[in-house]
Design a protein around this motif. Structure first.
Motif, mmCIF file in Angstrom:
data_model
loop_
_atom_site.group_PDB
_atom_site.id
_atom_site.type_symbol
_atom_site.label_atom_id
_atom_site.label_comp_id
_atom_site.label_asym_id
_atom_site.label_seq_id
_atom_site.Cartn_x
_atom_site.Cartn_y
_atom_site.Cartn_z
ATOM 1 N N SER A 643 0.780 -1.210 -0.017
ATOM 2 C CA SER A 643 -0.112 -0.160 -0.181
ATOM 3 C C SER A 643 0.765 1.164 0.039
ATOM 4 C CB SER A 643 -0.957 0.023 1.115
ATOM 5 O OG SER A 643 -0.326 0.027 2.250
ATOM 6 N N ASP A 644 2.018 1.289 0.387
ATOM 7 C CA ASP A 644 2.833 2.422 0.567
ATOM 8 C C ASP A 644 3.545 3.052 -0.447
ATOM 9 O OD1 ASP A 644 3.844 3.974 2.923
ATOM 10 O OD2 ASP A 644 5.810 3.752 1.883
ATOM 11 N N SER A 645 3.769 2.471 -1.622
ATOM 12 C CA SER A 645 4.142 2.902 -2.763
ATOM 13 C C SER A 645 3.929 2.044 -4.055
ATOM 14 C CB SER A 645 5.664 3.406 -2.708
ATOM 15 O OG SER A 645 6.513 2.063 -2.568
ATOM 16 N N PRO A 646 4.017 2.577 -5.425
ATOM 17 C CA PRO A 646 3.644 1.624 -6.474
ATOM 18 C C PRO A 646 4.811 0.627 -6.401
ATOM 19 C CG PRO A 646 3.752 3.848 -7.235
ATOM 20 C CD PRO A 646 3.944 4.064 -5.689
ATOM 21 N N PRO A 647 4.431 -0.699 -6.663
ATOM 22 C CA PRO A 647 5.402 -1.957 -6.800
ATOM 23 C C PRO A 647 6.779 -1.695 -7.343
ATOM 24 C CG PRO A 647 3.148 -2.757 -7.104
ATOM 25 C CD PRO A 647 3.293 -1.184 -7.169
ATOM 26 N N ILE A 721 -5.508 -0.866 -3.000
ATOM 27 C CA ILE A 721 -5.821 -0.649 -1.501
ATOM 28 C C ILE A 721 -6.378 0.536 -1.220
ATOM 29 C CG2 ILE A 721 -4.668 -0.647 0.593
ATOM 30 C CD1 ILE A 721 -2.461 -2.620 -0.683
ATOM 31 N N ALA A 722 -6.058 1.715 -1.910
ATOM 32 C CA ALA A 722 -6.641 3.097 -1.483
ATOM 33 C C ALA A 722 -8.320 2.933 -1.927
ATOM 34 C CB ALA A 722 -6.057 3.997 -2.519
ATOM 35 N N LYS A 723 -8.480 2.183 -2.867
ATOM 36 C CA LYS A 723 -9.866 2.289 -3.446
ATOM 37 C C LYS A 723 -10.718 1.141 -2.314
ATOM 38 C CE LYS A 723 -9.383 3.091 -8.395
ATOM 39 N NZ LYS A 723 -7.833 3.361 -8.356
ATOM 40 N N GLY A 724 -9.962 0.209 -1.994
ATOM 41 C CA GLY A 724 -10.356 -0.709 -0.820
ATOM 42 C C GLY A 724 -10.739 0.208 0.340
ATOM 43 N N ARG A 725 -9.925 0.907 0.843
ATOM 44 C CA ARG A 725 -10.073 1.688 1.876
ATOM 45 C C ARG A 725 -11.259 2.673 1.884
ATOM 46 N NH1 ARG A 725 -6.046 2.168 5.808
ATOM 47 N NH2 ARG A 725 -3.837 1.302 5.219
ATOM 48 N N GLN A 726 -11.409 3.206 0.772
ATOM 49 C CA GLN A 726 -12.495 4.044 0.327
ATOM 50 C C GLN A 726 -13.880 3.337 0.376
ATOM 51 O OE1 GLN A 726 -11.941 6.407 -3.196
ATOM 52 N NE2 GLN A 726 -13.953 6.862 -3.284
ATOM 53 N N LEU A 727 -13.800 2.237 0.209
ATOM 54 C CA LEU A 727 -14.896 1.541 0.011
ATOM 55 C C LEU A 727 -15.322 0.914 1.286
ATOM 56 C CD1 LEU A 727 -17.299 -0.083 -1.085
ATOM 57 C CD2 LEU A 727 -15.747 -2.119 -1.416
ATOM 58 N N PHE A 728 -14.396 0.834 2.208
ATOM 59 C CA PHE A 728 -14.487 0.347 3.622
ATOM 60 C C PHE A 728 -15.167 1.480 4.185
ATOM 61 C CE2 PHE A 728 -13.217 -0.184 7.946
ATOM 62 C CZ PHE A 728 -13.811 -1.412 8.249
ATOM 63 N N ARG A 729 -14.665 2.942 3.980
ATOM 64 C CA ARG A 729 -15.123 3.893 4.646
ATOM 65 C C ARG A 729 -16.827 4.174 4.275
ATOM 66 N NH1 ARG A 729 -9.953 6.070 3.683
ATOM 67 N NH2 ARG A 729 -10.545 7.035 1.676
ATOM 68 N N ALA A 730 -17.045 3.909 3.095
ATOM 69 C CA ALA A 730 -18.597 3.903 2.506
ATOM 70 C C ALA A 730 -19.104 3.020 3.397
ATOM 71 C CB ALA A 730 -18.477 3.844 1.097
ATOM 72 N N LEU A 731 -18.878 1.677 3.591
ATOM 73 C CA LEU A 731 -19.429 0.510 4.285
ATOM 74 C C LEU A 731 -19.696 0.996 5.751
ATOM 75 C CD1 LEU A 731 -20.286 -2.477 3.968
ATOM 76 C CD2 LEU A 731 -18.182 -3.051 4.557
#
Length: 854
Positions: A643-647, A721-731
């Motif tokens: 999550s911290d930087s592009p691979p 992961i950023a999109k996943g975190r955003q979805l989790f906040r919406a959840l």
């Protein structure tokens, strides 16, 4: 029982690792009806336990492997160990010489393999461990020997003299890596010498043209990696010119051959230079008053690092050999030097030097007071050699060039080359910088070269039915020289396979790059005792669809693997001529370090610098008999790594970032365990006629599906992961509002599936607690619903002179005129446009409109 506040990783993660293994979820080949995907990371050298570089590399590969399986692919994702090499042998030598102990590299290495295997499994990586291999095991290196013998039969392997680093105290050859500042790594006061010894080579140069041309077909490789290989192969069109050796003595060659791409400068040659490694350098100085001085210089310079020697900013250093050559075009006698900037690997190992028109030669000539002759004048100018401050390297007009005077130098290149050919002084040719692969190593811990040396028959290959030639165990590592030479059992009873007379075994072992040049073939069929692999499996699985590893392997390993793959095809063992369809080079894991000069900067984690973090701090070491359970668990570590930087970029280790990843894991755990009853057992179908918050949340769920899917497919794990975190906040917000419980449960399941490749243990455990009997990794990947992503209205940002002045809501897809009319009517916008003339309008549909006014 109240729900746990923290994810109990020490209990949950081993549970799922056992279950995945018991159910065989990671085994390839179980679904031959599915499209295949061969995913591979460069295998590790087992020098101890896992380090953070491994964690990042394999977290990338594992996330992709899990994603692809859920997308319906039959994924081959194996693991093994590049287990031969110097570190294990050095440990044995140190134990023997310093401690008087006998340490066999085999059990030492197997212990390291067990340690790193346990670490990799503790991370939950989904490798197919049924295919595990280690290159140090006879069942693997036997096939190294078979391939070598078949190359020998085809003339692709040969033995010839080559320059090597020699330690007179050890009485052995040293690899370049064992030479430190011209000294032996074990005897820091001993000068390393240069010697000519018979060595084994593989004729990679026979494949130079194909290795170069087929780079164009590798569309899935980074351009900078392909460029590095092109430069290493180094194809050049030029002229081979023979310079007669002046005052030739018996046994010396008649000519010194040089290769040049600038025949237009031949008349300007004022000296010649030979590589210190070139056998001719010693021969020419022999018997002269400078012989001892020359030998000392050659030994010192030849032991220096090649890349350092040839660096542009490196001081040019040389020595006159006391001999001369004759310029075949004008008869001039020119001195012969040996110098640090010429390498045996390039061209013929000898160069002509034209100081007036080559900057490197110019600097050398100035330093050693060698004449400078101008043979190309700039248009309308006259260069004075005595006044020149740098070489003239641009085109111009030929001068001091005999019949070619007055000719444009661009024309002179071809005309003088033709003259060389017509006069029998040389020939036009194509050359490559690439040199044949020297595979001989005077070391123990490597594949024995399967050859018997017979005084009558010469070198003879060991018959294949007698393979493998095994490494003996009666080796004295305190013995000076090649440890294999100390073994009596290795030589006893050796007979020539051709004539039957007493003979001796080859004691050189193979370069360990041999091991990594075809291991991806052996993964297909690691238990096959009758051949390296089944051709039908090679046809099914190769090429590797995605290869992952460090860019530092761009030349040697990747080039050798391409070469071996072509050879294996030509031996009739395979059909695919390129090994890796796509290549991804991950960034390094770095950490801040304070240097001796007081500066602090982030550099690659290194034991020698002390800026490392042991992964076992986070995942525990109970599997090795330790007592710790790990600080955060594998999922939190994987989450931070991705999550911290592009691979493909540098990852800077941060304790704060690691803590943040751990907090997110616990937050997800609490959300699901506190609502398990409300989130389980509800259907994900039938979400129609939604309005308000439910409509917006439903749209966010499908936007996340679309975005995360696209991100995984392009190695964008950090943005996924950023999109996943955003979805989790919406959840969380949707659940708190008490909106549609069925829709909340649907969003929760989607979140777990999308994040499962990143945090597999956590997501599989929560999936089970939602009432699912099967692992989450048997669940098909969700598809985004285009209708759910559709919007009736959009909010458009309104700017005046680039500054935000308002927002307006308009029908989706509105054209510029419609949006402009609504935007001008917005109160704050109208205020800022009052009294001004709009000169230009910048419009981005459904996003933004900007009025440029004055």
């Amino acid at each position: 029982m109240p729900p746990e506040q923290f994810f109990p990783h020490a209990e949950i993660e081993p549970k799922w690792q056992r279950r995945w293994e018991d159910e065989g979820l990671h085994r390839a080949g179980a679904h031959p009806d599915r499209p295949k995907f061969y995913l591979l990371e460069m295998f590790p050298y087992p020098s101890g336990h896992m380090h953070m570089g491994h964690v990042r590399n394999y977290s990338i590969g594992d996330a992709l492997a899990r994603f692809l399986r859920m997308r319906g692919h039959d994924v081959l994702y194996p693991m093994g160990f590049d287990a031969f090499g110097l570190p294990a042998e050095n440990a044995a030598i140190k134990a023997a010489k310093e401690e008087g102990k006998s340490l066999n590299p085999a059990p030492f290495t197997e212990g390291c393999i067990a340690s790193i295997t346990a670490d990799l499994k503790r991370m939950g990586f989904s490798h197919d461990w049924t295919r595990e291999l280690a290159t140090c095991r006879p069942e693997y290196y036997r096939w190294n020997q078979v391939i070598f013998l078949r190359m020998l039969e085809r003339g692709l392997a040969e033995r010839r003299s080559a320059a090597v680093n020699w330690c007179p105290e050890c009485q052995t050859v040293l690899a370049n890596e064992q030479v430190h500042d011209g000294k032996c790594w074990r005897h820091t006061e001993t000068d390393v010498e240069l010697r000519q010894l018979d060595q084994w080579f593989l004729k990679i140069t026979d494949y130079a043209e194909e290795l170069l041309s087929e780079l164009d077909s590798l569309d899935g490789w980074p351009e900078h990696v392909k460029l590095m290989q092109r430069n290493w192969i180094g194809k050049s069109h030029g002229t081979l010119v023979r310079f007669p050796l002046a005052d030739r003595r018996p046994g010396e060659p008649e000519h010194i051959e040089i290769f040049t791409t600038r025949p237009d400068t031949l008349f300007g040659v004022t000296f010649m230079v030979i590589a210190p490694e070139h056998p001719l350098a010693h021969r020419l100085a022999r018997g002269t008053e400078r012989e001892a001085e020359v030998r000392s210089f050659l030994n010192r310079v030849a032991a220096q690092d090649r890349s350092v020697r040839t660096a542009e900013d490196r001081e040019k250093e040389g020595i006159a050999l006391g001999r001369e050559a004759i310029n075949p075009l004008n008869g001039d006698r020119v001195p012969i030097f040996a110098a640090n900037f010429v390498l045996m690997e390039y061209g013929t190992g000898c160069i002509m030097a034209v100081p007036a028109h080559d900057q490197r030669d110019f600097e050398f000539a100035k330093k050693y007071d060698v004449p400078i002759r101008v043979v190309i004048q700039p248009e309308g100018e006259t260069l004075d050699p005595a006044a020149m401050t740098c070489a003239h390297v641009d085109p111009g007009v030929q001068v001091n060039s005999g019949a070619f005077d007055g000719m444009p130098s661009t024309e002179g290149i071809e005309r003088i080359a033709d003259h060389v050919v017509e006069q029998g002084l040389g020939k036009k040719t194509v050359q490559f910088k690439l040199r044949d692969w020297l595979i001989s190593r005077q070391r123990y811990w490597g594949t024995p070269i399967p050859v018997i040396h017979c005084d009558d028959c010469g070198p003879v290959g060991v018959p294949e039915h007698q393979l493998p030639v095994r490494l003996p165990e009666d080796v004295d590592f305190a013995h000076d020289g090649n440890p294999l030479e100390s073994s009596r059992s290795f030589q006893e009873g050796a007979a020539c396979p051709r004539c039957g007379r007493a003979a001796r075994r080859e004691t050189d072992t193979m370069d360990t790059f041999i091991d990594s040049s075809w291991y991806f073939h052996r993964y297909l069929d690691p238990g096959n005792a009758g051949r390296p692999f089944d051709p039908a499996l090679e046809e099914r699985w190769l090429p590797v669809d995605q290869y992952i590893g460090g860019v530092e392997h761009a030349i040697m390993h990747l080039l050798y693997a391409r070469f071996f793959t072509k050879v294996i095809c030509d031996l009739g063992l395979a059909t695919h001529r390129e090994p890796f369809k796509r290549l991804f080079t991950q960034g390094m894991v770095c950490m801040e370090h304070t240097f001796a000069d007081g500066t602090t900067r982030s550099v690659k984690m290194s034991k020698s610098l002390g800026n490392t973090v042991d992964p076992r701090i986070h995942i525990g070491n109970r599997h090795l008999g330790g007592s710790t359970e790990g600080k955060t668990g594998a999922d939190a570590l994987r989450l931070f790594m991705l999550s911290d930087s592009p691979p493909d970029s540098q990852l800077d280790w941060s304790d704060e970032g690691m803590d943040g990843a751990s907090r997110f894991v616990h937050r997800v755990w609490r959300f699901f365990t506190q609502r398990a009853d409300r989130l389980s057992g509800r259907s994900g179908a039938g979400f129609e006629n939604l309005t308000g918050d439910d409509l917006n949340f439903h749209r966010e769920v499908h936007a996340a599906i679309q975005g995360v899917t696209q991100d995984y497919g392009r190695f964008g794990f950090n943005t996924a992961i950023a999109k996943g975190r955003q979805l989790f906040r919406a959840l969380e917000m949707h659940a708190e509002r008490g909106a549609s419980a069925a829709l909340t449960a649907h969003g929760a399941r989607i979140f777990l599936v999308l994040m499962a490749p990143i945090m597999p243990h956590l997501c599989d455990e929560l999936w089970e607690r939602l009432g699912h009997a099967e692992s989450i990794f048997t669940t098909p990947w969700p598809e985004a619903d285009p209708s759910a992503l559709a919007v009736d209205e959009v909010t458009v940002v309104v700017q005046v002179l680039g500054k935000l002045r308002g927002r307006v809501t308009v029908p989706a897809g509105s054209d510029q005129a419609a949006v402009e009319a609504v935007a001008r009517a917005e109160g704050n916008v109208a205020k800022h446009l009052e009294g001004k003339t709009v000169r230009k309008v910048v419009f981005v549909p459904d996003k933004m409109i900007n009025f440029v006014a004055s």
